[in-house]
Motif scaffolding. Structure first.
Motif, short mmCIF file in Angstrom:
data_model
loop_
_atom_site.label_atom_id
_atom_site.label_comp_id
_atom_site.label_asym_id
_atom_site.label_seq_id
_atom_site.Cartn_x
_atom_site.Cartn_y
_atom_site.Cartn_z
N MET A 156 1.90 -16.90 -7.47
CA MET A 156 1.81 -17.44 -8.83
C MET A 156 2.32 -16.40 -9.82
SD MET A 156 -1.99 -19.02 -8.61
CE MET A 156 -2.23 -18.73 -10.38
N SER A 157 2.81 -16.89 -10.92
CA SER A 157 3.39 -16.00 -11.93
C SER A 157 2.38 -14.94 -12.39
CB SER A 157 3.84 -16.84 -13.12
OG SER A 157 4.36 -16.01 -14.11
N GLY A 158 2.79 -13.69 -12.32
CA GLY A 158 1.96 -12.60 -12.84
C GLY A 158 0.69 -12.37 -12.08
N SER A 159 0.63 -12.75 -10.84
CA SER A 159 -0.63 -12.61 -10.09
C SER A 159 -0.74 -11.28 -9.34
CB SER A 159 -0.77 -13.77 -9.11
OG SER A 159 0.29 -13.74 -8.18
N LEU A 160 0.34 -10.49 -9.34
CA LEU A 160 0.36 -9.23 -8.57
C LEU A 160 0.77 -8.06 -9.45
CD1 LEU A 160 2.32 -10.45 -5.41
CD2 LEU A 160 -0.12 -9.88 -5.49
N LYS A 190 -5.17 -9.55 -8.38
CA LYS A 190 -6.20 -9.38 -9.41
C LYS A 190 -7.59 -9.15 -8.84
CE LYS A 190 -4.31 -11.48 -13.55
NZ LYS A 190 -4.12 -12.71 -14.33
N ASP A 191 -7.85 -9.74 -7.66
CA ASP A 191 -9.17 -9.55 -7.04
C ASP A 191 -9.23 -8.24 -6.25
OD1 ASP A 191 -7.68 -9.95 -4.78
OD2 ASP A 191 -8.83 -11.68 -4.05
N ALA A 192 -8.22 -7.39 -6.41
CA ALA A 192 -8.17 -6.05 -5.81
C ALA A 192 -7.78 -6.06 -4.33
CB ALA A 192 -9.49 -5.31 -6.00
N THR A 193 -7.35 -7.19 -3.83
CA THR A 193 -6.85 -7.20 -2.45
C THR A 193 -5.53 -6.43 -2.39
OG1 THR A 193 -7.71 -9.45 -2.36
CG2 THR A 193 -6.47 -8.67 -0.45
N VAL A 194 -5.43 -5.55 -1.40
CA VAL A 194 -4.23 -4.72 -1.25
C VAL A 194 -3.36 -5.34 -0.15
CG1 VAL A 194 -3.37 -2.43 -0.62
CG2 VAL A 194 -5.47 -2.67 -1.98
N HIS A 195 -2.12 -5.69 -0.52
CA HIS A 195 -1.20 -6.32 0.42
C HIS A 195 -0.02 -5.39 0.69
CE1 HIS A 195 -3.04 -10.32 -0.02
NE2 HIS A 195 -3.22 -9.97 -1.28
N SER A 196 0.50 -5.46 1.92
CA SER A 196 1.79 -4.84 2.27
C SER A 196 1.84 -3.36 1.92
CB SER A 196 2.94 -5.56 1.54
OG SER A 196 2.85 -6.94 1.69
N GLN A 197 0.77 -2.63 2.20
CA GLN A 197 0.75 -1.21 1.82
C GLN A 197 1.79 -0.41 2.60
OE1 GLN A 197 -2.33 2.54 1.30
NE2 GLN A 197 -3.13 0.62 1.98
N LEU A 198 2.52 0.42 1.88
CA LEU A 198 3.48 1.35 2.47
C LEU A 198 2.95 2.77 2.29
CD1 LEU A 198 6.69 -0.06 0.71
CD2 LEU A 198 5.81 -0.73 2.97
N ILE A 199 3.08 3.59 3.31
CA ILE A 199 2.67 5.00 3.20
C ILE A 199 3.81 5.87 3.71
CG2 ILE A 199 0.94 6.73 3.84
CD1 ILE A 199 -1.03 4.51 4.42
N GLU A 200 4.24 6.81 2.89
CA GLU A 200 5.29 7.75 3.32
C GLU A 200 4.87 9.17 2.99
OE1 GLU A 200 9.08 6.83 1.57
OE2 GLU A 200 9.09 4.75 2.33
N ASN A 201 5.46 10.13 3.66
CA ASN A 201 5.26 11.52 3.25
C ASN A 201 6.06 11.76 1.97
OD1 ASN A 201 3.58 12.23 5.39
ND2 ASN A 201 5.34 12.60 6.73
N THR A 202 5.44 12.41 1.01
CA THR A 202 6.11 12.68 -0.26
C THR A 202 7.21 13.73 -0.06
OG1 THR A 202 3.96 12.36 -1.32
CG2 THR A 202 5.70 13.34 -2.66
N HIS A 203 8.38 13.45 -0.62
CA HIS A 203 9.46 14.45 -0.58
C HIS A 203 9.21 15.50 -1.67
CE1 HIS A 203 12.05 10.93 1.15
NE2 HIS A 203 11.25 11.45 2.06
N ALA A 204 8.02 16.13 -1.56
CA ALA A 204 7.50 16.93 -2.68
C ALA A 204 8.33 18.17 -2.96
CB ALA A 204 6.05 17.32 -2.40
N SER A 205 9.00 18.69 -1.94
CA SER A 205 9.74 19.94 -2.15
C SER A 205 11.18 19.69 -2.57
CB SER A 205 9.71 20.77 -0.86
OG SER A 205 10.32 20.03 0.17
N SER A 206 11.57 18.41 -2.61
CA SER A 206 13.00 18.10 -2.84
C SER A 206 13.36 17.91 -4.31
CB SER A 206 13.39 16.84 -2.05
OG SER A 206 13.05 16.99 -0.70
N GLY A 207 12.38 17.99 -5.20
CA GLY A 207 12.69 17.85 -6.62
C GLY A 207 12.21 16.51 -7.16
N GLY A 208 11.94 16.49 -8.45
CA GLY A 208 11.36 15.33 -9.08
C GLY A 208 12.19 14.07 -8.94
N HIS A 209 13.52 14.19 -9.07
CA HIS A 209 14.34 12.98 -9.04
C HIS A 209 14.39 12.37 -7.64
CE1 HIS A 209 15.77 12.94 -13.19
NE2 HIS A 209 15.64 14.26 -13.13
#
Lengths: 318, 318
Positions: free
Chosen positions: A11-15, A33-52
């Protein structure tokens, strides 16, 4: 992929697309809106490679999630990240754990090319919002959320509102000095609560005690050993609870919450820490502050995602 | 006696009767909406004689002030007192400095027999309100007020509102531990900021240094000696500024104010303390918090009276 998301969610604007950026991992998900988490993705942060590079990584994750649903079903994007950041203007000010996150307008840069606004929030405050609206703090007027993991962060609800302060930077609770001229904190100051009570500090003390065996100890292994009654581990857990109790007593006096909620990796063993924390609070807090419940978070690793999504929904409902 | 109060002040509801109760002195005055303080009375608190004696003393002072103007010109009564007290229900919970102020419904007891409501507030929060509305913090959205005298107290404005918390007990900033397992505080806990940085702690350290001479030292005499360049005094002032800097840095990280305002007796020598405080903050606060102004209060000993009167006017205007 939309098949795994029920038709009512298209539905429009439901996520909201929620992103929880940490120094180690970045999570992203579609949150309803009911706080259900769908399709979660988890990756290692490219933290040392720079902000961009990190922003590009996040943009790709957002693209993946957006591809699962119609554009109209998404109300907006929420990003929470480690502070200090200026949540009002969406600028990362000086995030020590992510290379290049220094005076970087992450909200503006991310929203370029996206059809949605990007709301930026401190990760501790986002998690506090999550626990307040959908977790252990539901219905409370005043709460302090504390995340105890690599570092210590948090967020505060006071008088029925999220406490923002100047630039949205309130609640950097890990960086209150509890030992003047104490051990060095990653922030550069000495004696911060984080430097004594974080998971990092806890395992560092364990390795000092045990380094004759050449064992590298994890927080989990210390708690496991304590559960088995190993003296070294019981003592370390007691000491950790004492350091946590000192900081929590301070937070009671400073914010006067109705409840204190502990999250982050260390809170997985809340049952082991709770007796020592309560012992300290009962002994050291001023009498009218001693009866405040101290409880574990209930959203676990999703509190940030749920919280920042909740902020997107709130912003669009007003 | 009404002649000393201009005719414009005898208009209906133009005055509040404000009472600032301390462990040593009690002040009471007629305060106008523009924060002008009229007919101030100052007495020594009958602190050792029991709660009801103190309340009778306050009732008599209120009577004296009320006799100076028509009953209709008074909008209400505001009383601020040391915490911890439940400002919402007007109950003193456990005030260590006033005998018998333990679970005592001071608001209810005082209002019996008076034609006005009695509003009760923590003294640090009242003073914060005074400085916010009529003093050094005018126009700010976020501020921390710190009073440094016998003890350390304070109050916080966050996101444009006074921070109350549960039972109105937020802002007991003197009782954050800055030295784990440190020196004993009057509250019974160890290592509180108050135990290191209050005027009492400052003069106690001076007497330790100087007791070979048998001299009892006052805060004023230490500052005077430091101004003359006496080495012992310069060192004590530097140490005091360092302890103040530690606590203020914590407050910056915890509340993220736009400004920090220092009041109380020790702030009379703000110019002597400011360089050391700023040195600590610049070195130890996280970079985005370093530029927050730290300034002296401008209402001096009237900040509590003006603040609690302002709360009376606000309550009746909404």
């Amino acid at each position: 992929m939309a098949s795994q998301i029920g038709p009512n969610l298209i539905m429009s604007g439901s996520l909201a697309i929620a992103v929880d950026l940490g120094g180690t991992q970045v999570r992203a998900a579609l949150v309803a809106k009911d706080a259900t988490v769908h399709s979660q993705l988890i990756e290692n942060t490219h933290a040392s490679s720079g902000g961009h590079v990190v922003l590009e990584q996040i943009r790709e994750m957002i693209g993946t999630l957006a591809g699962k649903v119609s554009a109209a079903s998404v109300l907006g994007v929420g990003l929470c990240a480690p502070g200090p950041l200026d949540a009002q203007s969406g600028i990362a000010l000086s995030t020590p754990t992510i290379n290049g996150f220094s005076d970087l307008p992450i909200g503006q840069l991310l929203s370029d090319g996206l059809p949605w606004d990007v709301q930026v929030e401190n990760d501790g405050i986002a998690a506090a919002q999550g626990e307040w609206k959908h977790g252990a703090g539901q219905g409370q007027e005043n709460l302090v959320y504390v995340t105890i993991s690599t570092g210590i962060g948090g967020g505060v609800v006071a008088d029925g509102q999220i406490l923002h302060g100047r630039k949205g930077m309130a609640g950097h609770i890990g960086h209150m000095t509890i030992v003047a001229d104490g051990v060095l904190c990653p922030c550069g100051n000495k004696g911060c609560w984080e430097a004594y009570a974080s998971g990092t500090a806890f395992t560092a003390r364990a390795n000092e005690v045990r380094n004759e065996d050449g064992v590298v100890t994890s927080a989990k292994s210390i708690f496991d050993d304590a559960r088995r009654g190993a003296k070294y581990a019981v003592e370390l857990v007691d000491q950790e609870a004492e350091f946590l109790g000192i900081g929590i007593t301070n937070l009671l006096h400073l914010y006067s919450p109705d409840i204190v909620i502990l999250g982050g990796g260390m809170a997985k063993d809340f049952d082991m820490l709770e007796p020592g924390i309560s012992r300290h609070v009962t002994k050291c807090a001023m009498p009218p502050f001693r009866d405040v419940p101290i409880v574990p978070a209930t959203l676990e690793s999703s509190s940030g995602l749920v919280g920042v999504a909740s902020m997107v929904f709130t912003a669009h409902s007003s």
